[in-house]
Design a protein around this motif. Structure first.
Motif, PDB file in Angstrom:
ATOM      1  N   GLN A 251     -11.470   3.454  14.436  1.00  0.00           N
ATOM      2  CA  GLN A 251     -10.497   3.674  13.348  1.00  0.00           C
ATOM      3  C   GLN A 251     -10.323   5.123  12.921  1.00  0.00           C
ATOM      4  OE1 GLN A 251     -12.250   0.857  13.597  1.00  0.00           O
ATOM      5  NE2 GLN A 251     -10.831  -0.798  13.216  1.00  0.00           N
TER       6      GLN A 251
ATOM      7  N   ALA B  69       0.827  -1.215   0.000  1.00  0.00           N
ATOM      8  CA  ALA B  69       0.000   0.000   0.000  1.00  0.00           C
ATOM      9  C   ALA B  69       0.862   1.265   0.000  1.00  0.00           C
ATOM     10  CB  ALA B  69      -0.961  -0.022   1.187  1.00  0.00           C
TER      11      ALA B  69
ATOM     12  N   GLY C 278      -2.293   0.454  11.483  1.00  0.00           N
ATOM     13  CA  GLY C 278      -3.408   0.278  10.557  1.00  0.00           C
ATOM     14  C   GLY C 278      -3.209  -1.010   9.795  1.00  0.00           C
TER      15      GLY C 278
ATOM     16  N   ASP D  26     -15.613  -3.023   3.214  1.00  0.00           N
ATOM     17  CA  ASP D  26     -15.620  -3.040   4.678  1.00  0.00           C
ATOM     18  C   ASP D  26     -17.022  -2.741   5.187  1.00  0.00           C
ATOM     19  OD1 ASP D  26     -12.925  -3.609   5.283  1.00  0.00           O
ATOM     20  OD2 ASP D  26     -12.358  -1.565   4.789  1.00  0.00           O
TER      21      ASP D  26
ATOM     22  N   GLY E  58      -7.216   2.490   6.018  1.00  0.00           N
ATOM     23  CA  GLY E  58      -7.060   2.821   4.610  1.00  0.00           C
ATOM     24  C   GLY E  58      -6.921   1.557   3.793  1.00  0.00           C
ATOM     25  N   MET E  59      -6.757   1.736   2.505  1.00  0.00           N
ATOM     26  CA  MET E  59      -6.638   0.608   1.587  1.00  0.00           C
ATOM     27  C   MET E  59      -5.681   0.977   0.464  1.00  0.00           C
ATOM     28  SD  MET E  59     -10.676   0.017   0.840  1.00  0.00           S
ATOM     29  CE  MET E  59     -10.460  -1.672   0.282  1.00  0.00           C
ATOM     30  N   THR E  60      -5.147  -0.025  -0.206  1.00  0.00           N
ATOM     31  CA  THR E  60      -4.325   0.233  -1.392  1.00  0.00           C
ATOM     32  C   THR E  60      -5.102   1.137  -2.349  1.00  0.00           C
ATOM     33  OG1 THR E  60      -3.375  -1.955  -1.087  1.00  0.00           O
ATOM     34  CG2 THR E  60      -3.028  -0.920  -3.220  1.00  0.00           C
TER      35      THR E  60
ATOM     36  N   THR F 282      -0.290 -10.424   2.302  1.00  0.00           N
ATOM     37  CA  THR F 282      -0.015  -9.185   3.032  1.00  0.00           C
ATOM     38  C   THR F 282      -0.146  -9.390   4.541  1.00  0.00           C
ATOM     39  OG1 THR F 282      -2.286  -8.482   2.653  1.00  0.00           O
ATOM     40  CG2 THR F 282      -0.617  -7.598   1.178  1.00  0.00           C
TER      41      THR F 282
ATOM     42  N   HIS G  63      -4.483   5.315  15.279  1.00  0.00           N
ATOM     43  CA  HIS G  63      -5.094   4.126  14.682  1.00  0.00           C
ATOM     44  C   HIS G  63      -5.815   4.583  13.410  1.00  0.00           C
ATOM     45  CE1 HIS G  63      -7.926   0.425  15.362  1.00  0.00           C
ATOM     46  NE2 HIS G  63      -7.157   0.307  14.308  1.00  0.00           N
ATOM     47  N   ALA G  64      -5.282   4.176  12.279  1.00  0.00           N
ATOM     48  CA  ALA G  64      -5.774   4.693  11.008  1.00  0.00           C
ATOM     49  C   ALA G  64      -6.354   3.574  10.169  1.00  0.00           C
ATOM     50  CB  ALA G  64      -4.628   5.351  10.255  1.00  0.00           C
TER      51      ALA G  64
ATOM     52  N   ARG H 153     -15.562  -7.242   7.223  1.00  0.00           N
ATOM     53  CA  ARG H 153     -15.517  -7.167   5.771  1.00  0.00           C
ATOM     54  C   ARG H 153     -16.883  -7.666   5.293  1.00  0.00           C
ATOM     55  NH1 ARG H 153     -12.201  -4.653   2.864  1.00  0.00           N
ATOM     56  NH2 ARG H 153     -12.309  -6.154   1.168  1.00  0.00           N
TER      57      ARG H 153
ATOM     58  N   LYS I 287      -2.530 -10.742   6.329  1.00  0.00           N
ATOM     59  CA  LYS I 287      -3.842 -10.714   6.989  1.00  0.00           C
ATOM     60  C   LYS I 287      -4.417 -12.119   7.041  1.00  0.00           C
ATOM     61  CE  LYS I 287      -4.386  -6.144   5.381  1.00  0.00           C
ATOM     62  NZ  LYS I 287      -5.129  -5.051   4.871  1.00  0.00           N
TER      63      LYS I 287
ATOM     64  N   THR J 283     -15.710  -0.075  -0.443  1.00  0.00           N
ATOM     65  CA  THR J 283     -14.480  -0.557   0.185  1.00  0.00           C
ATOM     66  C   THR J 283     -14.503  -2.046   0.484  1.00  0.00           C
ATOM     67  OG1 THR J 283     -15.312  -0.187   2.405  1.00  0.00           O
ATOM     68  CG2 THR J 283     -14.180   1.670   1.340  1.00  0.00           C
TER      69      THR J 283
HETATM   70  P1  AMP Z   1      -4.845  -3.321   1.962  1.00  0.00           P
HETATM   71  O1  AMP Z   1      -5.292  -2.673   0.706  1.00  0.00           O
HETATM   72  O2  AMP Z   1      -4.136  -4.606   1.750  1.00  0.00           O
HETATM   73  O3  AMP Z   1      -4.086  -2.380   2.830  1.00  0.00           O
HETATM   74  O4  AMP Z   1      -6.141  -3.718   2.779  1.00  0.00           O
HETATM   75  C1  AMP Z   1      -7.127  -2.781   3.113  1.00  0.00           C
HETATM   76  C2  AMP Z   1      -8.076  -3.376   4.101  1.00  0.00           C
HETATM   77  O5  AMP Z   1      -7.428  -3.572   5.357  1.00  0.00           O
HETATM   78  C3  AMP Z   1      -9.257  -2.500   4.435  1.00  0.00           C
HETATM   79  O6  AMP Z   1     -10.283  -2.586   3.483  1.00  0.00           O
HETATM   80  C4  AMP Z   1      -9.680  -3.053   5.796  1.00  0.00           C
HETATM   81  O7  AMP Z   1     -10.463  -4.218   5.654  1.00  0.00           O
HETATM   82  C5  AMP Z   1      -8.361  -3.438   6.418  1.00  0.00           C
HETATM   83  N1  AMP Z   1      -7.921  -2.372   7.340  1.00  0.00           N
HETATM   84  C6  AMP Z   1      -7.081  -1.358   7.099  1.00  0.00           C
HETATM   85  N2  AMP Z   1      -6.903  -0.602   8.199  1.00  0.00           N
HETATM   86  C7  AMP Z   1      -7.660  -1.150   9.179  1.00  0.00           C
HETATM   87  C8  AMP Z   1      -7.917  -0.836  10.561  1.00  0.00           C
HETATM   88  N3  AMP Z   1      -7.332   0.194  11.179  1.00  0.00           N
HETATM   89  N4  AMP Z   1      -8.759  -1.631  11.237  1.00  0.00           N
HETATM   90  C9  AMP Z   1      -9.337  -2.694  10.641  1.00  0.00           C
HETATM   91  N5  AMP Z   1      -9.133  -3.048   9.364  1.00  0.00           N
HETATM   92  C10 AMP Z   1      -8.310  -2.282   8.632  1.00  0.00           C
END
Ligand code: AMP
Length: 538
Positions: free
Chosen positions: A355, A227, A299, A415, A323-325, A519, A320-321, A430, A521, A413
Motif C-alpha cells: 500500500q 472520503a 485505494g 487496520d 487512506g481513510m476518511t 461505501t 496503490h494508496a 482490519r 466494502k 486506524t
Molecule cells: P474509508 O474511510 O471508508 O475510506 O475507509 C478506510 C479504510 O479502507 C481503511 O482503514 C482501510 O481498512 C481501507 N483501505 C483504504 N485503502 C486501502 C488499501 N489500499 N488497501 C486496503 N485497504 C484499504
C-alpha cells in the motif's frame, strides 16, 4: 520572541478556486449527466457559479459555520457547491446516498444541515425523509426533470450576479464534514479545516501522488461523497487540470468518455476496475485501447495483484494508496522507490501490491495488537495495529468531547499492517477481522486477494469460525463469476502456493452475494452474522 516577517496569507481553500480561475480559467470541466446529456464549463465558470451560490446561500440566511449538505454524484454543479459552500464560510457536508435511511436520518440531523442539494435520482430519498429532517430549510435539485416544480440549481443561483467576495475567517475554521460508515454504532463525522485541507491538497499534487501537471485530464470514479473524493476537487485546482465527470458509473460510459476526452488519470476503488475489465473483455478490447489513460490511483480497499498486473501490462502506472476518511484521506501514496528502474516486472508488481509509502506530512507506526504500548519494528515481518499522525489526521470526531488523556496524537486506524524497512506499508487486515488460529494471526485480506486471482471468482471474503481446538479457523465465502464453474478443491489448489498451509480455509462456501456497506466494502459484520451458526465439519 518576535514572529517572522512574511505576509499574512491564511490557508483558506477559496485561494484554490481563485488560483484555478485566474491561471487556468479556460481549462474545461466536462459533465456527463444521468439522463445522458453533457455540459461543459471551465474553472472560471466554476468560480463564477460558486460566487453566485454564496449569494444564494446568504439570501437563504446561511451564516458562517452552517452546514450545507449534498446528496449527489460527480458533476460540475457538485463541484460548484464545494466552493460555494466554503465560500460563504459554511461547511460542505457530502452525504453518501447509498447509506440506509436510518443512517441518512441520523447523519443529517447530527450535522444539523440547513441546506440540501441533491440529484433528481435521489428525489425518493428526499420525499421519504424530509419530514424527519426539520433542520433542513432549503432543498435544491441539481438536475430537475423538465416540468417538475422543485427548485432547480440553475434557477436558484440564476437570480444572482456573482459580484461578491468570499467570506473571511481563520484558517483553522471548519470547511468540510464527512461521515464514516462504521460497521458498528452510528456513523461518525470528520470535520476538516481549511488549513488541513490546503496542506492535503498541496501534498496531493506532489509528483509522487496524483502525479498531475497542467496537461492532466482526470476522470474521478471515486464519488464526491466518499472520503472527500480523495481531495481531488481541491487538489485539481493547483495545476488546473481538466476534470471529466460522470454521474453514472456504467463502464461503457466511462470508457467512452475516457477515450473521447483524452483522460490521462483515473481514481477509484478496485471494484471499479473489475467492472471495466468485464466490459472491455466483452468488447474484445483492453485498457490500452481506451485513449491515453496512464495513471490509475487505486485505494479504498486492497488492489488485487491480477488487477495491478493487467493495468501495468497495459502501460498504466498504478498508484496503490491507502487512506481513510479520518485522514483526509491521504495516508500513503504509490510513490516510486529510487530503484524502480532497476526492478523487474514481477518485483514491481510485488511492490505495487503493497500500500505505498507515507506522504510527506504524515507518520505511520504499528503497535502490538495485544500490548499497544509496544511500538513494533519496521522490519517487514512484525504485524500490528496501524497508527497515524499528521496535520490532516483527525483529532476527535465531530461533536465528541476532547480527550484530555490523549497526550500523544496517534490516531488508531483499526487496520492491521506490516511496515517494511523502506517504509512501504502492507495492510494485512482490519483489527476486527483478523482471524486468530492457535494463537497466531491469519490475514483475511491476504486470503481474499489470493482467491480473487482465480479466474472463476468474482468476489471472496474470509471470516473466522469458532473452532474448539484452534479458537478460530478461516472459511472463505465465494461468489462465482456468471457462467463459470469451479469447485472448492479448485480454489484450494489455487491458494496452495500463495498462502501458508495453515492459512488455507477449512471450508469454501459458494454464495450468490456477499453483503456490502454503504461505501461498497464487504461488510464482514453482516457476513459473520449470516454464518453465526455455521459448523465446521471436523
Ligand atoms: P474509508 O474511510 O471508508 O475510506 O475507509 C478506510 C479504510 O479502507 C481503511 O482503514 C482501510 O481498512 C481501507 N483501505 C483504504 N485503502 C486501502 C488499501 N489500499 N488497501 C486496503 N485497504 C484499504
Amino acid at each position: 520572541m518576535q514572529l517572522g516577517a512574511m505576509q499574512d496569507w491564511s490557508m483558506r481553500v477559496t485561494h484554490l478556486i481563485d488560483h484555478a480561475a485566474r491561471e487556468y480559467g479556460h481549462r474545461e470541466i466536462v459533465s456527463r449527466w444521468a439522463d445522458g446529456s453533457e455540459t461543459r464549463t471551465d474553472w472560471a465558470g466554476i468560480r463564477h457559479d460558486a460566487l453566485r451560490m454564496t449569494q444564494a446561500l446568504r439570501a437563504a440566511g446561511i451564516a458562517k459555520g452552517d452546514r450545507i449538505a449534498t446528496l449527489a454524484m460527480n458533476h460540475s454543479r457538485h463541484l460548484v457547491t464545494w466552493y460555494g459552500a466554503v465560500g460563504v464560510g459554511g461547511v460542505l457536508h457530502t452525504v453518501n446516498p447509498r447509506l440506509f435511511d436510518e443512517q441518512l436520518n441520523y447523519i443529517v440531523n447530527h450535522a444539523e444541515d440547513r441546506v440540501l442539494l441533491y440529484d433528481a435520482v435521489f428525489q425518493p430519498i428526499i420525499d421519504r425523509l424530509r419530514e424527519q429532517w426539520p433542520c433542513v430549510n432549503t432543498y435544491v435539485c441539481f438536475d430537475p426533470p423538465p416540468g417538475s416544480d422543485v427548485l432547480g440549481f440553475e434557477e436558484w443561483i440564476g437570480a444572482h450576479d456573482g459580484n461578491t467576495t468570499w467570506a473571511e475567517g481563520d484558517e483553522r475554521d471548519p470547511c468540510m464534514l464527512c461521515y464514516t460508515s462504521g460497521t458498528t454504532g452510528n456513523p461518525k463525522g470528520v470535520l476538516y479545516e481549511h488549513r488541513s485541507t490546503m496542506l492535503h491538497a498541496m501534498t496531493g499534487v506532489a509528483p509522487n501522488f496524483f502525479d498531475f501537471d497542467s496537461r492532466s485530464v482526470m476522470l474521478p470514479i471515486v464519488p464526491m461523497f466518499h472520503a472527500a473524493s480523495w481531495g481531488l476537487p481541491w487538489a485539481g485546482t493547483i495545476p488546473g487540470i481538466k476534470f471529466v465527470y460522470s454521474a453514472v458509473n456504467d463502464p461503457a460510459v466511462l470508457c467512452e468518455l475516457m477515450d473521447r476526452e483524452g483522460v490521462t488519470h483515473s481514481a477509484g476503488v478496485p471494484t471499479v476496475w473489475l467492472a471495466m475489465f468485464g466490459y472491455l473483455d466483452s468488447i474484445g478490447k483492453d485498457v490500452r485501447d481506451v485513449g491515453k489513460i496512464g495513471t490509475a490511483i487505486i485505494g479504498g480497499s486492497a488492489a488485487p495483484r491480477f488487477m495491478i498486473e493487467r493495468l501495468m501490462k497495459n502501460g498504466v502506472r498504478v498508484a496503490h494508496a491507502w487512506g481513510m476518511t479520518e485522514t483526509s484521506p491521504i495516508g500513503t501514496t504509490g510513490a516510486y522507490p529510487y530503484n524502480w528502474d532497476e526492478m523487474g516486472f514481477e518485483e514491481r508488481v510485488d511492490l505495487v501490491s503493497k500500500q505505498g509509502r507515507p506522504a510527506f506530512g504524515v507518520e505511520l507506526r504499528c503497535v502490538d495488537l495485544d500490548d499497544p504500548g509496544k511500538v513494533l519494528p519496521r522490519d517487514g515481518a512484525a504485524s500490528g495495529a496501524l497508527q497515524i499522525r499528521g496535520p490532516w489526521v483527525i483529532k476527535r470526531y465531530f461533536k465528541a468531547e476532547a480527550d484530555a488523556t490523549a497526550a500523544e496524537q496517534w490516531f488508531d486506524t483499526g487496520d492491521v499492517a506490516v511496515i517494511h524497512p523502506d517504509g512501504t506499508l502492507q495492510l494485512t487486515d482490519r483489527t476486527k477481522d483478523v482471524i486468530k488460529s492457535g494463537g497466531e494471526w491469519i490475514s483475511s485480506v491476504e486470503l481474499e486477494n489470493a482467491a480473487v486471482g482465480h479466474p472463476a471468482v468474482a468476489e471472496a471474503a474470509a471470516i473466522g469460525i469458532s473452532h474448539p481446538k484452534w479458537d478460530e479457523r478461516p472459511i472463505l465465502v465465494v461468489v462465482k463469476k456468471a457462467g463459470v464453474e469451479c469447485s472448492a478443491d479448485d480454489i484450494k489448489a489455487h491458494l496452495a502456493d500463495k498462502v501458508a498451509k495453515w492459512w488455507l480455509p477449512d471450508a469454501i462456501e459458494f454464495v450468490d452475494d456477499i453483503p456490502h456497506t454503504g461505501t461498497g466494502k464487504i461488510s464482514k459484520k453482516d457476513l459473520r452474522d449470516r454464518f453465526r451458526d455455521y459448523k465446521l465439519e471436523s
